[in-house]
Design an enzyme around this catalytic site. Structure first.
Site, mmCIF file in Angstrom:
data_model
loop_
_atom_site.group_PDB
_atom_site.id
_atom_site.type_symbol
_atom_site.label_atom_id
_atom_site.label_comp_id
_atom_site.label_asym_id
_atom_site.label_seq_id
_atom_site.Cartn_x
_atom_site.Cartn_y
_atom_site.Cartn_z
ATOM 1 N N CYS A 190 -28.737 20.109 25.349
ATOM 2 C CA CYS A 190 -28.028 18.838 25.184
ATOM 3 C C CYS A 190 -26.558 19.071 25.524
ATOM 4 O O CYS A 190 -26.134 20.191 25.798
ATOM 5 C CB CYS A 190 -28.199 18.323 23.754
ATOM 6 S SG CYS A 190 -27.340 19.332 22.522
ATOM 7 N N GLU B 179 -30.191 26.345 20.170
ATOM 8 C CA GLU B 179 -29.228 27.210 20.841
ATOM 9 C C GLU B 179 -28.146 27.687 19.886
ATOM 10 O O GLU B 179 -27.739 28.857 19.936
ATOM 11 C CB GLU B 179 -28.601 26.473 22.029
ATOM 12 C CG GLU B 179 -29.584 26.109 23.126
ATOM 13 C CD GLU B 179 -30.273 24.765 22.926
ATOM 14 O OE1 GLU B 179 -30.834 24.250 23.902
ATOM 15 O OE2 GLU B 179 -30.252 24.221 21.794
ATOM 16 N N ASP C 133 -31.718 13.294 17.056
ATOM 17 C CA ASP C 133 -31.364 14.612 17.551
ATOM 18 C C ASP C 133 -30.534 14.531 18.824
ATOM 19 O O ASP C 133 -29.620 15.319 19.027
ATOM 20 C CB ASP C 133 -32.635 15.443 17.808
ATOM 21 C CG ASP C 133 -32.331 16.894 18.066
ATOM 22 O OD1 ASP C 133 -31.794 17.560 17.162
ATOM 23 O OD2 ASP C 133 -32.606 17.390 19.180
ATOM 24 N N ASN D 113 -34.306 24.911 16.240
ATOM 25 C CA ASN D 113 -33.693 23.701 15.715
ATOM 26 C C ASN D 113 -34.069 23.580 14.239
ATOM 27 O O ASN D 113 -35.245 23.583 13.895
ATOM 28 C CB ASN D 113 -34.191 22.496 16.519
ATOM 29 C CG ASN D 113 -33.467 21.226 16.172
ATOM 30 O OD1 ASN D 113 -33.456 20.809 15.020
ATOM 31 N ND2 ASN D 113 -32.885 20.585 17.171
ATOM 32 N N HIS E 31 -28.837 23.200 16.103
ATOM 33 C CA HIS E 31 -29.761 23.088 17.235
ATOM 34 C C HIS E 31 -30.339 24.478 17.517
ATOM 35 O O HIS E 31 -29.822 25.483 17.003
ATOM 36 C CB HIS E 31 -29.021 22.573 18.457
ATOM 37 C CG HIS E 31 -28.665 21.123 18.376
ATOM 38 N ND1 HIS E 31 -28.585 20.318 19.475
ATOM 39 C CD2 HIS E 31 -28.363 20.329 17.318
ATOM 40 C CE1 HIS E 31 -28.253 19.093 19.116
ATOM 41 N NE2 HIS E 31 -28.105 19.070 17.796
ATOM 42 N N CYS F 54 -24.934 21.656 23.124
ATOM 43 C CA CYS F 54 -25.297 23.047 23.408
ATOM 44 C C CYS F 54 -24.816 23.490 24.789
ATOM 45 O O CYS F 54 -24.486 24.648 24.990
ATOM 46 C CB CYS F 54 -26.795 23.231 23.237
ATOM 47 S SG CYS F 54 -27.313 22.968 21.518
ATOM 48 N N SER G 40 -33.901 21.795 28.240
ATOM 49 C CA SER G 40 -32.570 21.716 28.830
ATOM 50 C C SER G 40 -31.554 21.444 27.723
ATOM 51 O O SER G 40 -31.741 20.540 26.916
ATOM 52 C CB SER G 40 -32.538 20.583 29.857
ATOM 53 O OG SER G 40 -31.260 20.464 30.416
#
Length: 151
Positions: A84, A59, A147, A46, A57, A87, A82
């Site tokens: 968001c 990912e 975020d 991130n 982010h 993502c 996990s």
């Protein structure tokens, strides 16, 4: 005979990215993408705070760093948290076959939605991932809420 993927080693790469992000002054979330043989093809973290870009982010950074792929179905994305909804949409759009999640206690995101779509989600419930992000959230609640899109 098929060997079982080493999900903990994959998560270790994502965790190293998360620690790097924290060291840079950002949110400690990291991700890494691996091919079907377990070879790393992209990693990132991130960088929203560092780059002033709300789209970076963990990912998405790993995804960009992996470059173009003919198919994503046999790829595994490992992420410390996990994903968001943003993502999770990336995972869905490009049809990743497996997502390895470091933890889903601090944030659930789209984990159940991904499962409902047939994505294999492996939640390792890593105490290290839980603590790393929980400590950050306690120290930086406003940045964390930004975020995840909370007021």
């Amino acid at each position: 005979m098929t060997s079982t993927p080493d999900y903990r080693s994959m998560l270790a790469v994502a965790l190293a990215e998360a620690r790097l992000g924290l060291k840079e002054g950002g949110i400690p979330i990291g991700a890494a993408i691996f091919d079907e043989t377990g070879k790393l093809i992209g990693a990132g973290h991130n960088r929203r705070v560092q780059q002033g870009d709300p789209s970076v982010h963990g990912e998405t950074d790993a995804f960009r760093n992996a470059g173009r792929q003919r198919s994503y179905r046999k790829l595994t994305m490992a992420t410390t948290l996990s994903p968001c909804w943003y993502c999770s949409g990336l995972v869905r759009q490009f049809a990743f076959g497996t997502v390895v999640v470091g933890e889903s206690r601090n944030f659930q995101g789209g984990i159940e939605w991904l499962r409902s779509l047939g994505v294999r989600v492996v939640d390792l419930d890593s105490q290290e991932c839980v603590s790393l992000l929980a400590d950050y959230i306690r120290a930086n609640p406003a940045v964390w809420n930004e975020d995840i899109g909370e007021e």
